[in-house]
Motif scaffolding. Structure first.
Motif, mmCIF file in Angstrom:
data_model
loop_
_atom_site.group_PDB
_atom_site.id
_atom_site.type_symbol
_atom_site.label_atom_id
_atom_site.label_comp_id
_atom_site.label_asym_id
_atom_site.label_seq_id
_atom_site.Cartn_x
_atom_site.Cartn_y
_atom_site.Cartn_z
ATOM 1 N N ASP A 106 0.686 -1.278 -0.361
ATOM 2 C CA ASP A 106 0.205 -0.059 0.142
ATOM 3 C C ASP A 106 1.088 1.435 0.011
ATOM 4 O OD1 ASP A 106 -1.745 1.772 0.424
ATOM 5 O OD2 ASP A 106 -2.427 1.136 2.424
ATOM 6 N N ILE A 107 1.026 2.265 -1.050
ATOM 7 C CA ILE A 107 1.624 3.194 -1.051
ATOM 8 C C ILE A 107 2.005 4.408 -0.442
ATOM 9 C CG2 ILE A 107 0.185 4.563 -2.538
ATOM 10 C CD1 ILE A 107 2.802 4.836 -4.096
ATOM 11 N N THR A 108 0.117 4.117 0.382
ATOM 12 C CA THR A 108 0.125 5.431 1.484
ATOM 13 C C THR A 108 1.061 4.131 3.586
ATOM 14 O OG1 THR A 108 -1.899 4.219 2.458
ATOM 15 C CG2 THR A 108 -2.422 6.220 0.497
ATOM 16 N N GLU A 109 1.840 3.389 3.157
ATOM 17 C CA GLU A 109 1.874 2.690 4.366
ATOM 18 C C GLU A 109 3.758 3.376 3.950
ATOM 19 O OE1 GLU A 109 0.535 -0.874 5.271
ATOM 20 O OE2 GLU A 109 -1.043 0.461 4.965
ATOM 21 N N ALA A 168 8.414 7.378 -3.689
ATOM 22 C CA ALA A 168 7.422 5.586 -4.164
ATOM 23 C C ALA A 168 6.929 6.139 -5.227
ATOM 24 C CB ALA A 168 6.956 5.197 -3.040
ATOM 25 N N PHE A 169 6.324 5.399 -6.417
ATOM 26 C CA PHE A 169 5.333 5.617 -7.564
ATOM 27 C C PHE A 169 4.722 4.256 -7.411
ATOM 28 C CE2 PHE A 169 9.497 8.049 -9.514
ATOM 29 C CZ PHE A 169 8.406 9.470 -10.605
ATOM 30 N N PRO A 170 3.829 4.633 -7.565
ATOM 31 C CA PRO A 170 2.683 3.928 -8.111
ATOM 32 C C PRO A 170 2.270 3.348 -9.518
ATOM 33 C CG PRO A 170 1.244 5.610 -8.222
ATOM 34 C CD PRO A 170 2.446 6.193 -7.906
ATOM 35 N N ALA A 171 1.735 2.173 -10.068
ATOM 36 C CA ALA A 171 1.901 2.025 -11.297
ATOM 37 C C ALA A 171 0.812 3.456 -12.451
ATOM 38 C CB ALA A 171 1.447 1.094 -11.439
ATOM 39 N N ARG A 204 11.675 3.627 -5.297
ATOM 40 C CA ARG A 204 10.104 2.186 -5.438
ATOM 41 C C ARG A 204 8.761 2.241 -6.088
ATOM 42 N NH1 ARG A 204 9.741 3.344 1.337
ATOM 43 N NH2 ARG A 204 12.226 3.054 2.173
ATOM 44 N N PHE A 205 9.376 1.084 -6.694
ATOM 45 C CA PHE A 205 6.970 1.697 -7.571
ATOM 46 C C PHE A 205 6.596 0.145 -6.518
ATOM 47 C CE2 PHE A 205 9.899 1.737 -11.214
ATOM 48 C CZ PHE A 205 8.787 2.690 -12.453
ATOM 49 N N VAL A 206 5.698 1.134 -6.068
ATOM 50 C CA VAL A 206 4.625 0.337 -4.766
ATOM 51 C C VAL A 206 3.261 -0.420 -5.928
ATOM 52 C CG1 VAL A 206 3.303 0.620 -3.036
ATOM 53 C CG2 VAL A 206 5.746 2.112 -3.201
ATOM 54 N N LEU A 207 3.671 -2.171 -5.886
ATOM 55 C CA LEU A 207 2.362 -3.041 -6.679
ATOM 56 C C LEU A 207 1.806 -2.762 -5.245
ATOM 57 C CD1 LEU A 207 5.061 -2.969 -8.720
ATOM 58 C CD2 LEU A 207 3.257 -1.393 -9.205
ATOM 59 N N ARG A 208 0.281 -3.133 -5.762
ATOM 60 C CA ARG A 208 -1.242 -3.965 -4.636
ATOM 61 C C ARG A 208 -0.938 -5.140 -5.410
ATOM 62 N NH1 ARG A 208 -2.355 -1.789 -0.893
ATOM 63 N NH2 ARG A 208 -5.057 -2.645 -1.438
ATOM 64 N N ALA A 261 1.313 -7.191 -10.739
ATOM 65 C CA ALA A 261 1.920 -5.903 -11.131
ATOM 66 C C ALA A 261 3.641 -5.991 -10.346
ATOM 67 C CB ALA A 261 0.757 -4.721 -10.118
ATOM 68 N N TYR A 262 3.803 -7.322 -9.846
ATOM 69 C CA TYR A 262 5.085 -6.913 -9.347
ATOM 70 C C TYR A 262 5.624 -7.837 -10.237
ATOM 71 C CZ TYR A 262 8.772 -7.016 -5.969
ATOM 72 O OH TYR A 262 9.724 -7.825 -5.526
ATOM 73 N N ASP A 263 4.733 -9.057 -10.770
ATOM 74 C CA ASP A 263 5.867 -9.204 -11.385
ATOM 75 C C ASP A 263 5.997 -8.782 -12.904
ATOM 76 O OD1 ASP A 263 6.045 -11.561 -9.428
ATOM 77 O OD2 ASP A 263 3.924 -12.592 -10.553
ATOM 78 N N ILE A 264 5.657 -7.745 -13.518
ATOM 79 C CA ILE A 264 5.225 -7.620 -14.451
ATOM 80 C C ILE A 264 6.363 -6.713 -14.214
ATOM 81 C CG2 ILE A 264 4.601 -5.853 -16.242
ATOM 82 C CD1 ILE A 264 1.630 -7.775 -15.990
ATOM 83 N N PHE A 265 6.477 -5.616 -13.823
ATOM 84 C CA PHE A 265 7.201 -4.782 -13.168
ATOM 85 C C PHE A 265 8.835 -5.426 -12.834
ATOM 86 C CE2 PHE A 265 4.295 -1.531 -12.870
ATOM 87 C CZ PHE A 265 5.201 -0.071 -12.939
ATOM 88 N N ALA A 266 9.412 -6.320 -12.412
ATOM 89 C CA ALA A 266 10.131 -7.179 -12.225
ATOM 90 C C ALA A 266 10.838 -7.755 -13.327
ATOM 91 C CB ALA A 266 9.967 -8.601 -10.613
ATOM 92 N N ALA A 267 10.042 -8.368 -14.166
ATOM 93 C CA ALA A 267 10.152 -8.419 -15.748
ATOM 94 C C ALA A 267 10.842 -7.550 -16.143
ATOM 95 C CB ALA A 267 9.966 -9.151 -15.711
ATOM 96 N N GLN A 268 9.896 -6.147 -16.036
ATOM 97 C CA GLN A 268 11.501 -4.422 -16.686
ATOM 98 C C GLN A 268 12.211 -3.886 -16.105
ATOM 99 O OE1 GLN A 268 9.948 -3.035 -19.504
ATOM 100 N NE2 GLN A 268 8.459 -4.716 -19.815
ATOM 101 N N LEU A 269 12.176 -4.896 -15.332
ATOM 102 C CA LEU A 269 13.370 -4.287 -13.879
ATOM 103 C C LEU A 269 14.887 -5.288 -14.349
ATOM 104 C CD1 LEU A 269 12.557 -3.346 -10.798
ATOM 105 C CD2 LEU A 269 13.694 -1.875 -12.353
#
Length: 174
Positions: free
Chosen positions: A10-13, A121-124, A156-160, A164-172
């Motif tokens: 949660d990006i708010t945390e 911290a960024f959201p997608a 930080r890319f903060v993903l819910r 989404a996490y796996d897609i960003f991990a593949a890009q990184l």
């Protein structure tokens, strides 16, 4: 070079200097990340957004631009509001919109530099209600951050969710 990390949550945390809000042009709250930031951050954020609308942005914040406010009750110092483009499946329109999505990230980092923020911290951005495909949104986000000249030390890319996490991990990993 900025360190890029991924967080599922949660990006708010996030305890960072600046949290980026995937805002709408009205800057007055909404759904998704925008609504969560306004709810958790409290009325101070909305009050500053209203002042911005009355002074600098009477027609709303343009797509691809960014502006900062207090973070209110969030565990951050600032919220950087940016307006992502709404996805269009039409090929020529999508090609015109991609630079605006990239600008959301680079402009947010420019504002972070002006503030002296070291962690952001960024959201997608645009991948929720605005319909941008997550794989393309992640590609644009990662490239924009990597290409930005910034004093920010950590993004930080903060993903819910796990997808989404796996897609960003593949890009990184590319």
């Amino acid at each position: 070079m900025v360190a890029v990390t991924l967080v599922r949550g949660d990006i708010t945390e996030e305890q960072v200097d600046a949290v980026v809000n995937a805002a709408n042009s009205e800057l007055l709250g909404g759904g998704g990340v925008d609504g969560a930031i306004h709810r958790r951050g409290g009325p101070e954020i909305l009050a500053e957004c209203r002042r911005l609308r009355e002074t600098e942005y009477p027609r709303g914040l343009p797509t691809g631009r960014a502006v900062a406010t207090t973070a209110g009750e969030l565990p951050a110092r600032w919220v950087i509001h940016t307006v992502g483009p709404v996805w269009s499946a039409r090929g020529e329109r999508a090609a015109q919109l991609a630079p605006l999505l990239a600008a959301c990230y680079s402009e947010s980092l420019r504002i972070a530099d002006e503030l002296g923020a070291r962690t952001v911290a960024f959201p997608a951005i645009s991948t929720g209600a605005y319909g941008w495909p997550m794989d393309d949104g992640a590609r644009i986000a990662v490239a924009a951050v990597r290409e930005s000249r910034t004093g920010v030390e950590e993004v930080r890319f903060v993903l819910r969710d796990a997808a989404a996490y796996d897609i960003f991990a593949a890009q990184l990993a590319r």
